[in-house]
Design an enzyme around this catalytic site. Sequence first.
Site, mmCIF file in Angstrom:
data_model
loop_
_atom_site.group_PDB
_atom_site.id
_atom_site.type_symbol
_atom_site.label_atom_id
_atom_site.label_comp_id
_atom_site.label_asym_id
_atom_site.label_seq_id
_atom_site.Cartn_x
_atom_site.Cartn_y
_atom_site.Cartn_z
ATOM 1 N N ARG A 82 -0.908 -7.353 0.829
ATOM 2 C CA ARG A 82 0.238 -7.947 0.129
ATOM 3 C C ARG A 82 1.054 -8.831 1.068
ATOM 4 O O ARG A 82 1.539 -9.891 0.658
ATOM 5 C CB ARG A 82 1.097 -6.834 -0.487
ATOM 6 C CG ARG A 82 2.095 -7.361 -1.503
ATOM 7 C CD ARG A 82 2.720 -6.227 -2.309
ATOM 8 N NE ARG A 82 3.460 -5.313 -1.461
ATOM 9 C CZ ARG A 82 3.987 -4.162 -1.877
ATOM 10 N NH1 ARG A 82 3.857 -3.783 -3.135
ATOM 11 N NH2 ARG A 82 4.655 -3.392 -1.048
ATOM 12 N N LYS A 184 6.645 -10.196 -1.734
ATOM 13 C CA LYS A 184 7.756 -9.440 -1.158
ATOM 14 C C LYS A 184 8.489 -10.324 -0.155
ATOM 15 O O LYS A 184 8.281 -10.241 1.051
ATOM 16 C CB LYS A 184 7.221 -8.154 -0.503
ATOM 17 C CG LYS A 184 8.222 -7.029 -0.492
ATOM 18 C CD LYS A 184 7.538 -5.696 -0.296
ATOM 19 C CE LYS A 184 8.503 -4.593 0.021
ATOM 20 N NZ LYS A 184 9.531 -4.342 -0.988
HETATM 21 N N1 PLP Z 1 9.256 -3.760 -6.846
HETATM 22 C C1 PLP Z 1 10.090 -4.209 -5.906
HETATM 23 C C2 PLP Z 1 10.965 -5.345 -6.235
HETATM 24 C C3 PLP Z 1 10.084 -3.603 -4.631
HETATM 25 O O1 PLP Z 1 10.913 -4.038 -3.683
HETATM 26 C C4 PLP Z 1 9.233 -2.529 -4.377
HETATM 27 C C5 PLP Z 1 9.194 -1.907 -3.064
HETATM 28 O O2 PLP Z 1 8.333 -2.120 -2.258
HETATM 29 C C6 PLP Z 1 8.392 -2.091 -5.401
HETATM 30 C C7 PLP Z 1 8.432 -2.715 -6.621
HETATM 31 C C8 PLP Z 1 7.450 -0.957 -5.187
HETATM 32 O O3 PLP Z 1 6.337 -1.351 -4.460
HETATM 33 P P1 PLP Z 1 5.531 -0.318 -3.552
HETATM 34 O O4 PLP Z 1 5.123 0.782 -4.464
HETATM 35 O O5 PLP Z 1 4.387 -1.091 -3.065
HETATM 36 O O6 PLP Z 1 6.451 0.140 -2.507
HETATM 37 C C1 COI Z 2 10.195 -0.198 -0.668
HETATM 38 O O1 COI Z 2 10.124 0.652 -1.558
HETATM 39 O O2 COI Z 2 9.487 -0.137 0.349
HETATM 40 C C2 COI Z 2 11.090 -1.324 -0.746
HETATM 41 O O3 COI Z 2 10.918 -2.263 -0.042
HETATM 42 C C3 COI Z 2 12.196 -1.282 -1.701
HETATM 43 C C4 COI Z 2 13.489 -1.614 -1.047
HETATM 44 C C5 COI Z 2 14.457 -1.787 -2.144
HETATM 45 C C6 COI Z 2 13.922 -0.578 -0.074
#
Ligand code: PLP
Ligand code: COI
Length: 341
Positions: A82, A184
């Site tokens: 990602r 991200k």
């Molecule tokens: N959506 C957003 C906007 C996020 O910042 C995050 C955090 O990483 C997620 C979803 C969840 O993604 P992940 O499960 O890969 O941490």
């Molecule tokens: C994560 O879950 O890793 C994120 O980056 C979310 C953030 C809002 C702390």
Amino acid sequence: MEKKNIDWANLGFGYMQTDYRFVSNYKNGAWDDGCITEDATVVISECAGVLQYAQTVFEGLKAYTTSEGKIVIFRPDMNGERLENSARRLEMPVYPKDKFIEAVKKTVKANEAFVPPYGSGATLYVRPYMFGSDAVIGVKPASEYQFRVFTTPVGPYFKGGVKPLTIRVSDFDRAAPNGTGHIKAGLNYAMSLHAIVDAHNQGYDENMYLDAATRTKVEETGGANFLFVTRDGKVVTPKSSSILPSITRRSLIQVAQEYLGLEAEEREVTLEEVKDMAECGLCGTAAVISPVGKIVDHGKEICLPSGMTEMGPVTKKLYETLTGIQMGTIKAPEGWIVEIN
Ligand code: PLP
Ligand code: COI
């Protein structure tokens, strides 16, 4: 190795400086080997691309102590991939996935004393990130970059742990249809800051963002994807090209199907149908799965049948299975758990 003297059980989701971080620089078209350093400061040009035009992308993953006392990380290859995609979208050089995994492992290993013990309720949050570090004044990509990884021990993202959240439907948009919502990038979070401060001021825990084009479909919150359970027990997660492809959410779909024998699908979810759902949760690395009890749409309350005191039963099973996999008490699918030696 002796652990730091930290009150693990009472940690919130905050930054605590740990002893070591990884740093690698990109110059003249190539990344250097990078190294672990004790220096927690960054010194860059006043005109750096990151400072002027927000050229920065990041990742988030966690290190866990398993029931057997091993230190592990969860699916770092997915974060590495990602980050590669995020970098491409912002015209940044790719930091290769394999080097990414090595850098994360080295940083976690160096900060072993900060990895919370098994059963403490805390984890070590790992934050890899990269940014344009040399001067740009015309709107264009930087030519020099820095990749870093730091760690910080954390507790639950939402105060109150697993108490169901109250969220509101936001009038602000998070991402444009052909914009950057699927990567991200720091810029997605900068634009959500006003909305989250406003939501907190109004007594809500989070914002539910809708699709910017029609404002009829559920997207995500500022830091997590949604997961719903229908009244007939099916797990449904919103599909959209402008939400972050959450690794937790994708893992939970597999957990629902393969471990719990549930039907699970990723599809468009309209705001209209949310009132018919049995359970709702926010899923992400930081959020794990945080249950949602109530969604407020401009004064109209949607109260999930799972209520305001506990996680819904399906959400709870998903939570227990996922965290069991991460903590080593449930056998993980091939490749999900990477041990730090
Ligand atoms: N959506 C957003 C906007 C996020 O910042 C995050 C955090 O990483 C997620 C979803 C969840 O993604 P992940 O499960 O890969 O941490
Ligand atoms: C994560 O879950 O890793 C994120 O980056 C979310 C953030 C809002 C702390």
